[in-house]
Structure formats: structure tokens, C-alpha cells
Design a protein around this motif. Structure first.
Motif, short mmCIF file in Angstrom:
data_model
loop_
_atom_site.label_atom_id
_atom_site.label_comp_id
_atom_site.label_asym_id
_atom_site.label_seq_id
_atom_site.Cartn_x
_atom_site.Cartn_y
_atom_site.Cartn_z
N ASN A 53 0.81 -1.22 0.00
CA ASN A 53 0.00 0.00 0.00
C ASN A 53 0.84 1.27 0.00
O ASN A 53 0.32 2.36 -0.13
CB ASN A 53 -0.92 0.02 1.23
CG ASN A 53 -1.94 -1.09 1.19
OD1 ASN A 53 -2.18 -1.67 0.14
ND2 ASN A 53 -2.53 -1.40 2.34
N ASP A 54 2.18 1.21 0.17
CA ASP A 54 3.03 2.38 0.31
C ASP A 54 3.70 2.82 -0.99
O ASP A 54 4.55 3.69 -0.98
CB ASP A 54 4.11 2.11 1.35
CG ASP A 54 3.55 2.04 2.75
OD1 ASP A 54 2.41 2.51 2.95
OD2 ASP A 54 4.24 1.53 3.64
N ARG A 55 3.36 2.28 -2.11
CA ARG A 55 3.97 2.65 -3.38
C ARG A 55 3.15 3.71 -4.10
O ARG A 55 1.94 3.74 -3.97
CB ARG A 55 4.08 1.43 -4.30
CG ARG A 55 5.12 0.47 -3.83
CD ARG A 55 5.31 -0.63 -4.83
NE ARG A 55 5.03 -1.87 -4.11
CZ ARG A 55 4.74 -3.01 -4.67
NH1 ARG A 55 4.66 -3.11 -5.96
NH2 ARG A 55 4.53 -4.07 -3.95
N GLY A 56 3.86 4.61 -4.88
CA GLY A 56 3.17 5.58 -5.72
C GLY A 56 2.96 6.90 -5.02
O GLY A 56 3.48 7.16 -3.95
N PHE A 57 2.17 7.77 -5.69
CA PHE A 57 1.91 9.12 -5.21
C PHE A 57 0.46 9.23 -4.78
O PHE A 57 -0.42 8.56 -5.32
CB PHE A 57 2.19 10.15 -6.30
CG PHE A 57 3.61 10.13 -6.80
CD1 PHE A 57 4.61 10.71 -6.02
CD2 PHE A 57 3.94 9.55 -8.00
CE1 PHE A 57 5.92 10.71 -6.45
CE2 PHE A 57 5.25 9.54 -8.44
CZ PHE A 57 6.24 10.12 -7.67
N THR A 58 0.22 10.15 -3.88
CA THR A 58 -1.15 10.38 -3.45
C THR A 58 -1.84 11.30 -4.47
O THR A 58 -1.19 11.98 -5.27
CB THR A 58 -1.20 11.05 -2.06
OG1 THR A 58 -0.62 12.35 -2.16
CG2 THR A 58 -0.47 10.22 -1.02
N LEU A 59 -3.13 11.32 -4.40
CA LEU A 59 -3.91 12.17 -5.30
C LEU A 59 -3.58 13.64 -5.06
O LEU A 59 -3.47 14.43 -6.00
CB LEU A 59 -5.40 11.91 -5.09
CG LEU A 59 -6.35 12.73 -5.97
CD1 LEU A 59 -6.10 12.44 -7.44
CD2 LEU A 59 -7.79 12.44 -5.60
N LEU A 60 -3.35 14.01 -3.82
CA LEU A 60 -3.01 15.39 -3.49
C LEU A 60 -1.67 15.80 -4.13
O LEU A 60 -1.54 16.90 -4.67
CB LEU A 60 -2.94 15.55 -1.96
CG LEU A 60 -2.64 16.95 -1.45
CD1 LEU A 60 -3.72 17.92 -1.90
CD2 LEU A 60 -2.50 16.96 0.05
N GLU A 61 -0.68 14.94 -4.09
CA GLU A 61 0.62 15.22 -4.70
C GLU A 61 0.49 15.38 -6.21
O GLU A 61 1.07 16.29 -6.81
CB GLU A 61 1.62 14.11 -4.37
CG GLU A 61 2.03 14.07 -2.92
CD GLU A 61 2.82 12.83 -2.56
OE1 GLU A 61 3.66 12.94 -1.66
OE2 GLU A 61 2.61 11.78 -3.18
N MET A 62 -0.27 14.53 -6.82
CA MET A 62 -0.48 14.61 -8.28
C MET A 62 -1.20 15.91 -8.66
O MET A 62 -0.82 16.56 -9.63
CB MET A 62 -1.29 13.40 -8.77
CG MET A 62 -0.58 12.08 -8.63
SD MET A 62 0.85 11.96 -9.69
CE MET A 62 0.08 11.66 -11.23
N MET A 63 -2.21 16.28 -7.90
CA MET A 63 -2.94 17.52 -8.19
C MET A 63 -2.03 18.74 -8.01
O MET A 63 -2.10 19.67 -8.82
CB MET A 63 -4.17 17.64 -7.27
CG MET A 63 -5.23 16.61 -7.53
SD MET A 63 -5.99 16.82 -9.15
CE MET A 63 -6.95 18.26 -8.87
N LEU A 64 -1.20 18.73 -7.00
CA LEU A 64 -0.29 19.85 -6.76
C LEU A 64 0.69 20.03 -7.93
O LEU A 64 0.92 21.14 -8.39
CB LEU A 64 0.48 19.63 -5.45
CG LEU A 64 1.41 20.76 -5.03
CD1 LEU A 64 0.62 22.03 -4.78
CD2 LEU A 64 2.19 20.37 -3.79
N VAL A 65 1.24 18.95 -8.43
CA VAL A 65 2.16 19.01 -9.57
C VAL A 65 1.45 19.52 -10.82
O VAL A 65 1.96 20.38 -11.54
CB VAL A 65 2.80 17.62 -9.82
CG1 VAL A 65 3.52 17.58 -11.16
CG2 VAL A 65 3.75 17.26 -8.69
N LEU A 66 0.25 19.04 -11.07
CA LEU A 66 -0.51 19.50 -12.24
C LEU A 66 -0.87 20.97 -12.14
O LEU A 66 -0.81 21.70 -13.14
CB LEU A 66 -1.78 18.65 -12.41
CG LEU A 66 -1.54 17.22 -12.89
CD1 LEU A 66 -2.86 16.45 -12.90
CD2 LEU A 66 -0.92 17.21 -14.26
N ILE A 67 -1.21 21.45 -10.95
CA ILE A 67 -1.54 22.87 -10.77
C ILE A 67 -0.30 23.73 -11.01
O ILE A 67 -0.37 24.78 -11.66
CB ILE A 67 -2.13 23.11 -9.37
CG1 ILE A 67 -3.54 22.54 -9.30
CG2 ILE A 67 -2.15 24.60 -9.03
CD1 ILE A 67 -4.14 22.52 -7.92
#
Length: 149
Positions: free
Chosen positions: A7-21
Motif C-alpha cells: 500500500n506504500d507505493r506511488g503518489f497520493t492524489l493530493l501530490e499529483m494535483m499539486l504538480v498538475l496545478i
């Protein structure tokens, strides 16, 4: 050694949204600023080209001991100038899109003459772009200094 849980692999949705913004904001900033910079650079390039052409004409008049003229067409649709050697057309120079003469360049109805001594009437030739910025080439009557402003 640390074990990684499934369960600890990858990025959270919040991190992905921050990068896209951040990427979208940077792209928007560049989209607004780049055309303005292109206009300034185009005006600067046209002014430098005009400065070098006028200096070359003066130097040729001195070196060859003959008369050279630069005729400015500032009322035409396609703003341009022509270089003449003893009345014979040597070169046509058209200004880039969005660049035009401001006011009436040259004396004697848009004609700048250099005699065998390299002398001419003093004048200021001003270029402008669609943003309203101005750049000038100044031909001084005394000392024949030709400079950009």
C-alpha cells in the motif's frame, strides 16, 4: 533494510494535483509573457539591422568616394527601405511583420543621402511595434555618428 508494503507505493492524489496545478500555472505564465518578448526582440532586431545598414552605406560612400542614398517608404502597406548607389537600386529591405516606421524617417521626403565625404543631413529614424514600443536610429549631422537609442 526497510520493507515496502504493497500500500506504500506511488503518489497520493493530493501530490499529483499539486504538480498538475504548478505545471498549469507555469504554462499559463509563459503563454502570456512569450508573445510580448517576441515583439520586443523583433523590434530590437529590426532596429539593429537598420543601424548596421545605415552605417554600411555611410562607410561605402566614404570608401568608394561616391553618393549613396537610403529611401524610406513609411506610408506604404509594407514598410521598407531601399539602398541606392549613385541612383541605382542596390537593395530592398522589408521590415518584419508588426514593425513599421513611426513618423516620417529621414529628411527630404524620406531620403537619407551620404556624399563622398560620408556626410548627410542629421535625422532620426524611429521604428515601432504593435505594442507601441519605439526604437530609434540617430544620424548626427556633426561628426556623422550613427547610433541606436
Amino acid at each position: 533494510m526497510c520493507k515496502v508494503k504493497a500500500n506504500d507505493r506511488g503518489f497520493t492524489l493530493l501530490e499529483m494535483m499539486l504538480v498538475l496545478i504548478l505545471l498549469a500555472g507555469s504554462g499559463f505564465y509563459l503563454l502570456i509573457k512569450l508573445p510580448v518578448n517576441f515583439e520586443k526582440q523583433r523590434l530590437s532586431l529590426a532596429n539593429t539591422q537598420l543601424l548596421e545598414e545605415v552605417r554600411d552605406v555611410r562607410q561605402a560612400a566614404l570608401a568608394e568616394n561616391i553618393e549613396y542614398d537610403v529611401k524610406f517608404y513609411y506610408q506604404a502597406e509594407d514598410h521598407h527601405y531601399q539602398i541606392f548607389r549613385q541612383g541605382k537600386l542596390m537593395k530592398n529591405v522589408y521590415l518584419k511583420d508588426g514593425i513599421k516606421f513611426f513618423g516620417s524617417p529621414g529628411d527630404n521626403n524620406g531620403l537619407l543621402k551620404f556624399n563622398a565625404l560620408g556626410r548627410s543631413m542629421g535625422t532620426t529614424i524611429t521604428l515601432t511595434n504593435s505594442s507601441g514600443e519605439h526604437r530609434s536610429v540617430i544620424v548626427a549631422p556633426v561628426g556623422m555618428r550613427i547610433r541606436a537609442e
